[in-house]
Design a protein around this motif. Structure first.
Motif, PDB file in Angstrom:
ATOM      1  N   ILE A 240       0.883  -1.246  -0.053  1.00 42.10           N
ATOM      2  CA  ILE A 240       0.008  -0.077  -0.077  1.00 42.10           C
ATOM      3  C   ILE A 240       0.927   1.367   0.123  1.00 42.10           C
ATOM      4  N   ALA A 241       1.953   1.408   0.877  1.00 39.61           N
ATOM      5  CA  ALA A 241       2.849   2.460   1.244  1.00 39.61           C
ATOM      6  C   ALA A 241       3.385   2.975  -0.362  1.00 39.61           C
ATOM      7  N   LEU A 242       3.970   1.901  -0.988  1.00 37.18           N
ATOM      8  CA  LEU A 242       4.717   2.412  -2.315  1.00 37.18           C
ATOM      9  C   LEU A 242       3.882   2.990  -3.324  1.00 37.18           C
ATOM     10  N   THR A 247       1.503   8.107  -5.326  1.00 37.77           N
ATOM     11  CA  THR A 247       0.198   8.895  -5.553  1.00 37.77           C
ATOM     12  C   THR A 247       0.352  10.218  -4.781  1.00 37.77           C
ATOM     13  N   GLN A 248       0.979  10.062  -3.646  1.00 37.10           N
ATOM     14  CA  GLN A 248       1.166  11.576  -2.906  1.00 37.10           C
ATOM     15  C   GLN A 248       2.270  12.561  -3.377  1.00 37.10           C
ATOM     16  N   PHE A 366     -12.493  19.980  -7.349  1.00 39.45           N
ATOM     17  CA  PHE A 366     -12.412  18.936  -8.177  1.00 39.45           C
ATOM     18  C   PHE A 366     -11.300  18.048  -7.451  1.00 39.45           C
ATOM     19  N   THR A 367     -10.345  18.852  -6.741  1.00 34.78           N
ATOM     20  CA  THR A 367      -9.064  18.115  -6.194  1.00 34.78           C
ATOM     21  C   THR A 367      -9.381  17.421  -5.183  1.00 34.78           C
ATOM     22  N   GLY A 368     -10.603  17.678  -4.409  1.00 30.98           N
ATOM     23  CA  GLY A 368     -11.174  16.869  -3.283  1.00 30.98           C
ATOM     24  C   GLY A 368     -11.808  15.660  -3.741  1.00 30.98           C
ATOM     25  N   ALA A 369     -12.377  15.961  -5.000  1.00 33.99           N
ATOM     26  CA  ALA A 369     -13.175  14.661  -5.539  1.00 33.99           C
ATOM     27  C   ALA A 369     -12.031  13.547  -6.029  1.00 33.99           C
ATOM     28  N   LEU A 370     -11.091  14.052  -6.287  1.00 39.11           N
ATOM     29  CA  LEU A 370      -9.852  13.208  -6.709  1.00 39.11           C
ATOM     30  C   LEU A 370      -9.355  12.417  -5.527  1.00 39.11           C
ATOM     31  N   PHE A 371      -9.092  12.977  -4.313  1.00 39.13           N
ATOM     32  CA  PHE A 371      -8.832  12.515  -2.990  1.00 39.13           C
ATOM     33  C   PHE A 371      -9.385  11.718  -2.534  1.00 39.13           C
ATOM     34  N   VAL A 372     -10.903  11.914  -2.656  1.00 42.46           N
ATOM     35  CA  VAL A 372     -11.965  11.020  -1.982  1.00 42.46           C
ATOM     36  C   VAL A 372     -11.913   9.601  -2.734  1.00 42.46           C
ATOM     37  N   ALA A 373     -11.546   9.721  -4.102  1.00 48.95           N
ATOM     38  CA  ALA A 373     -11.503   8.734  -4.814  1.00 48.95           C
ATOM     39  C   ALA A 373     -10.166   7.804  -4.603  1.00 48.95           C
ATOM     40  N   ASN A 379      -7.822   2.106   0.078  1.00 46.75           N
ATOM     41  CA  ASN A 379      -8.359   1.254   1.190  1.00 46.75           C
ATOM     42  C   ASN A 379      -9.160  -0.121   0.722  1.00 46.75           C
ATOM     43  N   LEU A 380      -9.523  -0.350  -0.639  1.00 47.97           N
ATOM     44  CA  LEU A 380     -10.154  -1.245  -1.114  1.00 47.97           C
ATOM     45  C   LEU A 380      -9.450  -2.006  -2.063  1.00 47.97           C
ATOM     46  N   GLY A 381      -8.149  -2.073  -2.048  1.00 47.19           N
ATOM     47  CA  GLY A 381      -7.207  -3.038  -2.572  1.00 47.19           C
ATOM     48  C   GLY A 381      -6.877  -2.588  -3.988  1.00 47.19           C
ATOM     49  N   ARG A 382      -7.032  -1.231  -4.526  1.00 44.86           N
ATOM     50  CA  ARG A 382      -6.712  -0.661  -5.613  1.00 44.86           C
ATOM     51  C   ARG A 382      -5.678   0.461  -5.479  1.00 44.86           C
ATOM     52  N   PRO A 383      -4.642   0.317  -4.934  1.00 47.80           N
ATOM     53  CA  PRO A 383      -3.562   1.616  -4.522  1.00 47.80           C
ATOM     54  C   PRO A 383      -3.016   2.083  -5.964  1.00 47.80           C
ATOM     55  N   ILE A 384      -3.013   1.308  -6.997  1.00 38.49           N
ATOM     56  CA  ILE A 384      -2.314   1.633  -8.290  1.00 38.49           C
ATOM     57  C   ILE A 384      -3.378   2.744  -9.046  1.00 38.49           C
ATOM     58  N   TRP A 385      -4.532   2.317  -8.747  1.00 38.21           N
ATOM     59  CA  TRP A 385      -5.460   3.233  -9.340  1.00 38.21           C
ATOM     60  C   TRP A 385      -5.533   4.701  -9.081  1.00 38.21           C
ATOM     61  N   ALA A 386      -5.232   4.816  -7.682  1.00 35.78           N
ATOM     62  CA  ALA A 386      -4.913   6.140  -7.091  1.00 35.78           C
ATOM     63  C   ALA A 386      -3.700   6.646  -7.673  1.00 35.78           C
ATOM     64  N   THR A 387      -2.553   6.045  -7.763  1.00 33.01           N
ATOM     65  CA  THR A 387      -1.532   6.556  -8.435  1.00 33.01           C
ATOM     66  C   THR A 387      -1.790   7.045  -9.990  1.00 33.01           C
TER      67      THR A 387
END
Length: 448
Positions: A240-242, A247-248, A366-373, A379-387
């Motif tokens: 998750i961290a990498l 992403t961050q 819209f930045t907030g909407a990005l961060f909600v996604a 947290n639901l097993g798709r960290p690469i999608w956030a990246t």
């Protein structure tokens, strides 16, 4: 410790959980960034725009480094909250301890690397001459405190995952409160200037780290360090961290693109962006806190097999984001001119701040909407999608828009480019995130 006593987010109003966790998270995060804001304010009282520009360059690097800690914080929240949602507090404590050790060790290595390369990094960012020298001096003092901020933020993450919203907030708030006192003392009264500002950051981070350890240990959320726990936690933590770190750091990379584009228009424009960037982080603390703040809510409910509450948390977070942005945007419009005068900004610097307050600030909905996604993905097993979502904005969109609109409309065009990138990426990520939480979770939920 019973599950009902630890998995606090699996019952009650999801909107209440979102509001409490995000507001307390934003207050804590805002107080942490208040340290930089106050340092810039007191430096501005010396009447030199070149010093403001220098701290603007240094802040871009600092934001990048803090974002690495945020990524590791997200991993801690996801793993600890999931274990609590599954009714396993002993495992949650072991994960918490291991996560904090990993965060401190990683930031220690990064601190040494940045200390050695700080001059080159600042030069790549567009800093030159006296501005580069001052920024390098600031980083030379402050950057070695990175392990302290990693410890403090990891402690806050563990508290947030357990639903201890106020204690998590107080961890980072203490650093800002200390800065209220030590900044004017070191910068103005002792006449230490920029080195004094860097020393104030080190002191505030030390206080934050001590406060974090005190409250985490006091709530019984840590287990004695054990090599076996470190080994067992490493794979899920890094899993998750990498991607979360990747992403961050896209956001500070986007800010680096902005300051690089703004540097084309001179030090005065960079000084205006430096103030706007501090105002952005301070005013939109609720937006930047969203991923970490609602991560525990999503993680606990997913761990407990409650997909309906996961979906409702997602929708409530988007509603909160829209209301929060509207309020802060209105305040920034009203305060733009007084803030420009308070920081001694004139001409192009004042114009950049004005454009951010009137145009750029609104796009943070819209930045907030990005961060909600992102919170849903992490947290639901798709960290690469956030990246992918974040780098679509900061890697693919930001540079052509910032440089392109900057070439047409000068310094204000850089701010317009940031706003357009926020709107496009946020809209797309929010849509994908909703499709994910409204579809896949029903198929993978276990009985509550």
């Amino acid at each position: 410790m019973s599950q009902s006593a630890t998995a606090k987010f699996t019952t009650g109003s999801t909107m209440r959980h979102v509001v409490v966790m995000t507001l307390t998270g934003s207050l804590g995060l805002s107080f942490m960034f208040l340290v930089d804001f106050l340092a810039l304010f007191w430096i501005s009282q010396l009447g030199r725009e070149d010093l403001i520009a220098a701290l603007g360059f240094a802040a871009t690097v600092q934001f990048f480094l803090i974002s690495i800690s945020v990524g590791m914080m997200i991993a801690a929240v996801a793993l600890v909250s999931r274990a609590l949602g599954q009714g396993n507090p002993d495992r949650a404590r072991r994960i918490a301890t291991s996560s904090m050790i990993y965060a401190v060790a990683m930031q220690g290595g990064i601190a040494v690397t940045v200390f050695v390369l700080r001059g080159h990094i600042l030069a790549w960012s567009g800093a030159e001459g006296e501005v580069l020298d001052v920024a390098a001096q600031f980083l030379g003092i402050s950057v070695m405190s990175l392990p302290l901020i990693a410890l403090g933020m990891s402690a806050a993450a563990v508290l947030r995952a357990a639903g201890e919203a106020w204690r998590a907030m107080m961890v980072t708030t203490t650093g800002g409160l200390v800065a209220l006192v030590v900044d004017p003392v070191l910068i103005i009264w002792l006449e230490l200037g920029v080195p004094g500002a860097a020393m104030a950051i080190v002191i505030s981070r030390l206080v934050m780290a001590c406060a974090g350890l005190y409250w985490v240990a006091g709530k019984g959320l840590l287990a004695p360090p054990a090599p076996g726990d470190l080994r067992d936690t490493m794979a899920p933590f890094l899993g998750i961290a990498l991607p979360a770190v990747a992403t961050q750091v896209s956001t500070p990379f986007g800010n680096w693109v902005l300051i690089r584009a703004m540097a084309e228009h001179g030090d005065s424009a960079v000084a205006g962006l430096g103030v706007a960037a501090r105002l952005q982080i301070l005013g939109f603390g609720g937006i930047f806190a969203l991923s970490g703040a609602i991560g525990g809510i999503i993680g606990q409910n997913h761990g407990a097999g409650l997909p309906g509450r996961v979906r409702q948390s997602y929708v409530d977070a988007l509603k909160f984001c829209a209301i929060y942005t509207a309020i802060v945007w209105a305040l920034m419009v009203a305060l733009a001119d007084p803030l420009a005068r308070a920081f001694g900004l004139t001409g192009q610097a004042a114009e950049v701040l004005h454009w951010f307050a009137h145009v750029g600030a609104g796009s943070f909905m819209f930045t907030g909407a990005l961060f909600v996604a992102n919170a849903a993905f992490n947290n639901l097993g798709r960290p690469i999608w956030a990246t992918v979502a974040n780098w679509t904005r900061d890697g693919a969109m930001m540079a052509p828009l910032a440089f392109g609109l900057g070439a047409v409309y000068a310094a204000p065009g850089v701010i317009a480019g940031q706003a357009v990138a926020n709107i496009l990426a946020g809209t797309l990520a929010a849509w994908v995130g909703w499709r994910f939480v409204s579809g896949r979770l029903d198929r993978t939920a276990r009985p509550a």
